[in-house]
Design a protein around this motif. Structure first.
Motif, PDB file in Angstrom:
ATOM      1  N   GLU A 151     -24.722 -45.617 -29.372  1.00 19.76           N
ATOM      2  CA  GLU A 151     -23.676 -44.695 -29.246  1.00 19.76           C
ATOM      3  C   GLU A 151     -23.894 -43.479 -30.255  1.00 19.76           C
ATOM      4  O   GLU A 151     -23.538 -42.409 -29.934  1.00 19.76           O
ATOM      5  CB  GLU A 151     -22.361 -45.436 -29.545  1.00 19.76           C
ATOM      6  CG  GLU A 151     -21.975 -46.300 -28.417  1.00 19.76           C
ATOM      7  CD  GLU A 151     -20.704 -47.614 -28.601  1.00 19.76           C
ATOM      8  OE1 GLU A 151     -20.177 -47.575 -27.897  1.00 19.76           O
ATOM      9  OE2 GLU A 151     -20.509 -47.699 -29.811  1.00 19.76           O
ATOM     10  N   ARG A 152     -24.350 -44.071 -31.452  1.00 20.63           N
ATOM     11  CA  ARG A 152     -24.693 -42.861 -32.513  1.00 20.63           C
ATOM     12  C   ARG A 152     -25.769 -41.873 -32.106  1.00 20.63           C
ATOM     13  O   ARG A 152     -25.592 -40.566 -32.128  1.00 20.63           O
ATOM     14  CB  ARG A 152     -25.001 -43.420 -33.689  1.00 20.63           C
ATOM     15  CG  ARG A 152     -23.840 -44.428 -34.317  1.00 20.63           C
ATOM     16  CD  ARG A 152     -24.222 -45.182 -35.598  1.00 20.63           C
ATOM     17  NE  ARG A 152     -24.470 -44.463 -36.740  1.00 20.63           N
ATOM     18  CZ  ARG A 152     -23.592 -44.246 -37.729  1.00 20.63           C
ATOM     19  NH1 ARG A 152     -22.387 -44.904 -37.441  1.00 20.63           N
ATOM     20  NH2 ARG A 152     -23.836 -43.736 -38.687  1.00 20.63           N
ATOM     21  N   GLU A 153     -26.716 -42.434 -31.569  1.00 22.55           N
ATOM     22  CA  GLU A 153     -27.913 -41.387 -30.962  1.00 22.55           C
ATOM     23  C   GLU A 153     -27.553 -40.767 -29.681  1.00 22.55           C
ATOM     24  O   GLU A 153     -27.777 -39.556 -29.690  1.00 22.55           O
ATOM     25  CB  GLU A 153     -28.865 -42.510 -30.355  1.00 22.55           C
ATOM     26  CG  GLU A 153     -29.700 -43.231 -31.530  1.00 22.55           C
ATOM     27  CD  GLU A 153     -30.639 -44.345 -31.039  1.00 22.55           C
ATOM     28  OE1 GLU A 153     -30.631 -44.384 -29.878  1.00 22.55           O
ATOM     29  OE2 GLU A 153     -31.568 -44.548 -31.842  1.00 22.55           O
ATOM     30  N   GLU A 154     -26.555 -41.299 -28.876  1.00 19.44           N
ATOM     31  CA  GLU A 154     -26.075 -40.503 -27.806  1.00 19.44           C
ATOM     32  C   GLU A 154     -25.103 -39.329 -28.188  1.00 19.44           C
ATOM     33  O   GLU A 154     -25.077 -38.096 -27.870  1.00 19.44           O
ATOM     34  CB  GLU A 154     -24.977 -41.319 -26.918  1.00 19.44           C
ATOM     35  CG  GLU A 154     -24.630 -40.827 -25.711  1.00 19.44           C
ATOM     36  CD  GLU A 154     -25.844 -40.717 -24.484  1.00 19.44           C
ATOM     37  OE1 GLU A 154     -25.559 -40.159 -23.406  1.00 19.44           O
ATOM     38  OE2 GLU A 154     -26.770 -40.915 -24.871  1.00 19.44           O
ATOM     39  N   LEU A 155     -24.303 -39.520 -29.486  1.00 16.18           N
ATOM     40  CA  LEU A 155     -23.445 -38.231 -29.943  1.00 16.18           C
ATOM     41  C   LEU A 155     -24.376 -37.179 -30.664  1.00 16.18           C
ATOM     42  O   LEU A 155     -24.268 -35.986 -30.466  1.00 16.18           O
ATOM     43  CB  LEU A 155     -22.493 -38.750 -31.241  1.00 16.18           C
ATOM     44  CG  LEU A 155     -21.387 -39.680 -30.601  1.00 16.18           C
ATOM     45  CD1 LEU A 155     -20.705 -40.143 -31.836  1.00 16.18           C
ATOM     46  CD2 LEU A 155     -20.615 -38.853 -29.874  1.00 16.18           C
ATOM     47  N   GLN A 156     -25.703 -37.783 -31.065  1.00 12.87           N
ATOM     48  CA  GLN A 156     -26.612 -36.740 -31.564  1.00 12.87           C
ATOM     49  C   GLN A 156     -27.487 -36.050 -30.630  1.00 12.87           C
ATOM     50  O   GLN A 156     -27.591 -34.727 -30.685  1.00 12.87           O
ATOM     51  CB  GLN A 156     -27.565 -37.540 -32.406  1.00 12.87           C
ATOM     52  CG  GLN A 156     -27.357 -38.128 -33.497  1.00 12.87           C
ATOM     53  CD  GLN A 156     -28.349 -38.820 -34.548  1.00 12.87           C
ATOM     54  OE1 GLN A 156     -29.215 -39.460 -33.848  1.00 12.87           O
ATOM     55  NE2 GLN A 156     -28.417 -38.717 -35.881  1.00 12.87           N
ATOM     56  N   LYS A 157     -27.503 -36.699 -29.408  1.00 10.20           N
ATOM     57  CA  LYS A 157     -27.894 -35.962 -28.354  1.00 10.20           C
ATOM     58  C   LYS A 157     -26.923 -34.832 -27.811  1.00 10.20           C
ATOM     59  O   LYS A 157     -27.535 -33.838 -27.415  1.00 10.20           O
ATOM     60  CB  LYS A 157     -28.272 -36.960 -27.232  1.00 10.20           C
ATOM     61  CG  LYS A 157     -29.748 -37.951 -27.356  1.00 10.20           C
ATOM     62  CD  LYS A 157     -29.747 -38.746 -26.335  1.00 10.20           C
ATOM     63  CE  LYS A 157     -30.880 -39.855 -26.451  1.00 10.20           C
ATOM     64  NZ  LYS A 157     -30.995 -40.837 -25.357  1.00 10.20           N
ATOM     65  N   ALA A 158     -25.847 -35.507 -27.754  1.00  7.38           N
ATOM     66  CA  ALA A 158     -24.831 -34.197 -27.238  1.00  7.38           C
ATOM     67  C   ALA A 158     -24.760 -33.363 -28.126  1.00  7.38           C
ATOM     68  O   ALA A 158     -24.604 -31.984 -27.852  1.00  7.38           O
ATOM     69  CB  ALA A 158     -23.650 -34.957 -27.095  1.00  7.38           C
ATOM     70  N   GLY A 171     -29.841 -41.845 -34.906  1.00 10.26           N
ATOM     71  CA  GLY A 171     -28.295 -42.715 -35.199  1.00 10.26           C
ATOM     72  C   GLY A 171     -27.997 -42.487 -36.404  1.00 10.26           C
ATOM     73  O   GLY A 171     -27.111 -43.171 -36.699  1.00 10.26           O
ATOM     74  N   ALA A 172     -28.658 -42.193 -37.383  1.00 10.04           N
ATOM     75  CA  ALA A 172     -28.499 -42.267 -38.811  1.00 10.04           C
ATOM     76  C   ALA A 172     -27.517 -40.615 -39.091  1.00 10.04           C
ATOM     77  O   ALA A 172     -28.238 -39.487 -38.843  1.00 10.04           O
ATOM     78  CB  ALA A 172     -29.479 -42.080 -39.754  1.00 10.04           C
ATOM     79  N   PHE A 173     -26.145 -41.065 -39.434  1.00 10.57           N
ATOM     80  CA  PHE A 173     -25.506 -39.611 -39.503  1.00 10.57           C
ATOM     81  C   PHE A 173     -25.651 -39.025 -41.158  1.00 10.57           C
ATOM     82  O   PHE A 173     -24.831 -39.340 -41.907  1.00 10.57           O
ATOM     83  CB  PHE A 173     -24.000 -39.979 -39.360  1.00 10.57           C
ATOM     84  CG  PHE A 173     -23.617 -40.179 -37.955  1.00 10.57           C
ATOM     85  CD1 PHE A 173     -24.756 -40.121 -36.943  1.00 10.57           C
ATOM     86  CD2 PHE A 173     -22.448 -40.590 -37.456  1.00 10.57           C
ATOM     87  CE1 PHE A 173     -24.632 -40.324 -35.630  1.00 10.57           C
ATOM     88  CE2 PHE A 173     -21.916 -40.753 -36.229  1.00 10.57           C
ATOM     89  CZ  PHE A 173     -23.063 -40.591 -35.178  1.00 10.57           C
ATOM     90  N   GLY A 174     -26.820 -38.291 -41.355  1.00  8.65           N
ATOM     91  CA  GLY A 174     -27.087 -37.806 -42.415  1.00  8.65           C
ATOM     92  C   GLY A 174     -26.352 -36.469 -42.761  1.00  8.65           C
ATOM     93  O   GLY A 174     -25.462 -35.801 -41.782  1.00  8.65           O
ATOM     94  N   ARG A 175     -26.939 -35.590 -43.849  1.00  7.97           N
ATOM     95  CA  ARG A 175     -26.555 -34.234 -43.769  1.00  7.97           C
ATOM     96  C   ARG A 175     -26.517 -33.354 -42.520  1.00  7.97           C
ATOM     97  O   ARG A 175     -25.479 -32.751 -42.341  1.00  7.97           O
ATOM     98  CB  ARG A 175     -27.090 -33.714 -44.995  1.00  7.97           C
ATOM     99  CG  ARG A 175     -26.463 -34.113 -46.290  1.00  7.97           C
ATOM    100  CD  ARG A 175     -27.069 -33.394 -47.726  1.00  7.97           C
ATOM    101  NE  ARG A 175     -28.430 -33.671 -47.485  1.00  7.97           N
ATOM    102  CZ  ARG A 175     -29.096 -32.973 -48.625  1.00  7.97           C
ATOM    103  NH1 ARG A 175     -28.605 -32.003 -49.522  1.00  7.97           N
ATOM    104  NH2 ARG A 175     -30.451 -33.192 -48.796  1.00  7.97           N
TER     105      ARG A 175
END
Length: 574
Positions: A151-158, A171-175
């Motif tokens: 789900e985190r990767e999907e948000l990054q793709k979006a 999937g890592a929510f860094g800076r």
């Protein structure tokens, strides 16, 4: 929803009406029943003059304000959020999802509100968004922590699709991801916290998937082809089977859209043949990257208003894949659709029967499985003069060609052109290995000697070159030009550029096109060729070493035809 179909049964969605591309709305609510949405729209219409309601698909009815220009829509969103007049999770909407309008009802005026509603505080309507109260930052962090890695990767793709993120999908929510979230929040009128609330994640993913909703992406199972895949069923619909393809043609809203499902039994040789055949189709332009490696290939074609992508893989004796054809001006949606098709592609047990064809299927040399083959502007003949595939041909009209090919499959460049002599030298972009090269004759031939003209008299319709026999009539043309020999032989226009051979298979010259034949009114068998000694001089002037002979050992017609076939090539102008 999963759709399965056979040979004659298939269903498709209707295309969603398009809205003007320069209009924007502020979406303030969405409800799951028409009655509830209509009542909420009625309440908002007492506060605002520009309330509209549309069915959004998937069981939701949206209430919006607008339409506005993009700049005004953003201004209104900020103003109304700041004053608390609309829910805190309101956002901009382009209108691509809008289907049937349910508010205003027939353009009628709004009925007076009951007294208790009329006396509500101005912000009362904003207190009941569809997802409940807006999360605090701490609540948003807590809900974010429950997300799966996928789900985190999907948000990054979006976020990447929206143009705010350009780093790894890990999937890592860094800076980088936090900065992208903050920029997306600012762009969409949300407080820029760098942490997305539950509702904001829904909005982002809704935006990300909007293109798929617009084109009706839906999973189908083609039982005969043995393929499961998601397809844009609002813009293409199943048409027919024409092995090795299951064909999906445009429904009308996007005339360039097409899909082919590829399914056939075979081996690596079959795969290589399919790779070559696909590149001759009109729906696959010649420009674009392509690769055949081991058990798979990909072909990307860009040109003539379309952008196509083809992939096929050999596995367990079955070749399966697909082609997506899309408008080349709509790259954003094409990329999203292609990604979804690739991710959803699955092989089933069956493979398309090669003998399966619809009744009355059109058969033509210009078609492959009912699909038009790309045709050159014109074709003519030529012949090899070096072992790496350099070709001599007529130069007439070649300066107008966007692309030149040797035997339809090998791109070539113009190495040199001699307009005063009517000769051009072509260099293949990838070296070739001819069966044989032309040997140019240095001895002076005798009048009435037999000659043969090798080449492609029917513009390449025949896949092999032919030999036309005649005689040498004069060592000059009708004007006395001694660079040219005159022949008695009946040829066709596409024989021009081909080799004229003596009885021993040596090249006496290059056949010239008939210039202004209608004005000259010459007999059909009067033809001219540029002498071999002139051809030799032009080749040497271009830095090439040619093979020569002064001998003539007569060959039989069969052996002569073999020589002509081995050195002749089809030259095509595109």
């Amino acid at each position: 929803m999963l759709r399965a179909f056979g040979f004659a049964i298939f269903m498709c969605l209707m295309a969603v009406p398009a809205k003007a591309q320069d209009q924007f709305w502020v979406q303030i609510e969405a409800r799951q029943t028409l009655a509830e949405a209509t009542e909420r729209a009625r309440l908002y219409a007492r506060r605002f003059d520009d309330v509209q309601g549309y069915y959004l698909g998937r069981g939701f009815y949206g209430i919006v304000l607008g339409p506005y220009s993009e700049a005004l829509a953003r201004q209104e969103l900020r103003r109304l959020l700041g004053s608390g007049q609309i829910p805190g999770d309101s956002y901009l909407q382009t209108g691509r999802r809008f289907e049937q309008q349910f508010w205003p009802i027939g353009g009628a005026t709004v009925a007076p509100l009951p007294e208790e509603i009329a006396n509500e505080e101005p912000g009362a309507l904003a207190q009941e968004p569809i997802t409940g109260q807006v999360e605090t930052l701490a609540e948003a962090r807590a809900s974010e922590a429950q997300l799966l890695r996928s789900e985190r990767e999907e948000l990054q793709k979006a976020l990447r699709w929206a143009g705010f993120y350009n780093s790894a999908i890990d999937g890592a929510f860094g800076r980088g991801t936090r900065r992208a979230m903050e920029d997306w929040q600012s762009f969409n009128g949300f407080p820029p916290t760098g942490v997305l609330t539950t509702r904001q994640r829904q909005v982002l993913l809704q935006q990300y998937n909007q293109d798929l909703v617009d084109v009706g992406m839906e999973t189908i199972q083609d039982i005969r082809a043995g393929i499961q895949i998601q397809l844009p069923l609002s813009v293409v619909a199943f048409d027919s089977y024409a092995p090795p393809f299951a064909k999906f043609t445009p429904t009308g809203s996007l005339p360039n859209a097409q899909v082919l499902l590829i399914s056939q039994p075979g081996d690596r040789s079959t795969l290589a043949g399919l790779y070559e055949v696909m590149q001759t189709l009109e729906i696959i332009p010649p420009e674009g990257p392509r690769s055949l490696r081991g058990d798979s290939f990909t072909i990307e074609g860009i040109g003539n208003g379309i952008h196509s992508y083809t992939t096929a893989t050999l596995q367990d004796g079955a070749i399966k894949g697909f082609t997506l054809v899309w408008d080349d001006r709509d790259d954003r949606r094409r990329t999203r659709i292609l990604e979804t098709m690739q991710d959803s592609f699955a092989r089933l047990d069956a493979v398309l029967d090669p003998n399966l064809n619809p009744p009355g299927a059109e058969q033509s040399i210009d078609l492959v499985s009912g699909l038009a083959v790309r045709q050159p502007t014109f074709s003519q003949s030529g012949f090899y003069v070096t072992t790496d595939g350099t070709v001599v041909t007529s130069d007439v009209g070649l300066d107008q060609c966007e692309r030149l090919t040797i035997d339809r499959t090998t791109d070539a460049d113009m190495l040199a052109s001699f307009p005063d002599f009517g000769l051009a030298i072509l260099q293949p972009q990838t070296p070739l290995a001819p069966l044989e090269i032309g040997t140019l004759q240095t001895a002076v031939p005798r009048l009435q000697d037999p000659i043969g003209v090798a080449g492609y008299p029917f513009d390449g319709v025949l896949t092999a070159p032919t030999m036309i026999f005649g005689n040498l009539i004069d060592l000059r043309n009708l004007q006395g030009d001694e660079r040219v020999i005159r022949l008695s032989v009946v040829t066709r226009a596409s024989n021009a550029g081909g080799p004229v051979l003596d009885a021993g298979g040596a090249v006496l010259g290059m056949l010239l096109p008939r210039r202004n034949a209608a004005l000259q009114a010459l007999p059909e068998d009067v033809q001219f060729a540029l002498k071999s000694e002139v051809v030799t001089g032009l080749l040497e002037n271009a830095g090439l070493t040619v093979r020569q002979t002064d001998q003539t050992t007569p060959l039989g017609n069969v052996a002569l035809q073999r020589v002509g076939s081995d050195i002749s090539v089809l030259v095509s102008c595109w």
